[in-house]
Design an enzyme around this catalytic site. Sequence first.
Site, PDB file in Angstrom:
ATOM      1  NE  ARG A   1       1.305   2.351   6.864  1.00  0.00           N
ATOM      2  CZ  ARG A   1       2.240   1.464   6.516  1.00  0.00           C
ATOM      3  NH1 ARG A   1       2.614   0.533   7.368  1.00  0.00           N
ATOM      4  NH2 ARG A   1       2.815   1.517   5.330  1.00  0.00           N
TER       5      ARG A   1
ATOM      6  CB  CYS B   1       5.512  -2.499   7.040  1.00  0.00           C
ATOM      7  SG  CYS B   1       4.039  -2.107   6.098  1.00  0.00           S
TER       8      CYS B   1
HETATM    9  C1  BEZ Z   1       5.391   0.530   3.205  1.00  0.00           C
HETATM   10  O1  BEZ Z   1       6.426   1.095   2.910  1.00  0.00           O
HETATM   11  O2  BEZ Z   1       5.242  -0.052   4.280  1.00  0.00           O
HETATM   12  C2  BEZ Z   1       4.269   0.548   2.233  1.00  0.00           C
HETATM   13  C3  BEZ Z   1       4.090   1.655   1.451  1.00  0.00           C
HETATM   14  C4  BEZ Z   1       3.056   1.664   0.543  1.00  0.00           C
HETATM   15  C5  BEZ Z   1       2.211   0.566   0.426  1.00  0.00           C
HETATM   16  C6  BEZ Z   1       2.395  -0.524   1.249  1.00  0.00           C
HETATM   17  C7  BEZ Z   1       3.415  -0.533   2.160  1.00  0.00           C
END
Ligand code: BEZ
Length: 228
Positions: A127, A44
């Site tokens: 997402r 993110c």
């Molecule tokens: C992230 O790195 O943004 C992420 C990865 C797995 C689950 C939720 C967020």
Amino acid sequence: MPRIGDSAPEFKAVTTQGEINFPADYKGSWVILFSHPADFTPVCTSEFMTFASMEQQFAEANCKLVGLSVDGLYSHIAWLRTIKEKIEYKGMKDVEVKFPLIEDITMEVANKYGMIQPGEATTKAVRAVFYIDPKGIIRTIIYYPLSLGRNFDELYRVLIALQAADEFSVAMPADWRPGDDVIIPTAGSCGTAKERMESKEEDVTCHDWFFCTKKLDKEKVLKALLKK
Ligand code: BEZ
């Protein structure tokens, strides 16, 4: 769950830029409403830095950005401050996220938009990317899973393609980018199949009766869509 062609579901929310009344506050602009799973997570963070760096590019195409996660406002503020003050990534640094990020601890908005997809996660949004046009209609929806960051060049390409399809009353072929040929409407709206195949119209190529393309200058597209 909202679908393409539906009116964007309405909601009021608290964001890092104050309260918003969605989509009413965005009438007259395109808006991309997107969700991310959680603040202070690496994928993110890479996405927010990329999107924030491209905000002006989207603005020039009359498109505003609105983010959402099921975190609270103070988490959002602390995360965005950390991004600005501490994170350097792929040549991006000192990145200020100026677009609103919605707090949605109750998951009301995330549920309304189908951003919680329990097979992937019950406590986080996937997402999701919703393209909403100036009349408040959902025009495209894209979902990515938690473990895969979005391709922001593709998100921009989709915006320009949607706008160009509207502006020039055409459709866009696979991988279309400004400057590529576009697809002209199918027979019925534009003469019979035979007439189309025999058309001597300049810049039109018919690959068969149902598949005709024509040239559309890159400059013409960019001039019509982008305000600098
Ligand atoms: C992230 O790195 O943004 C992420 C990865 C797995 C689950 C939720 C967020």
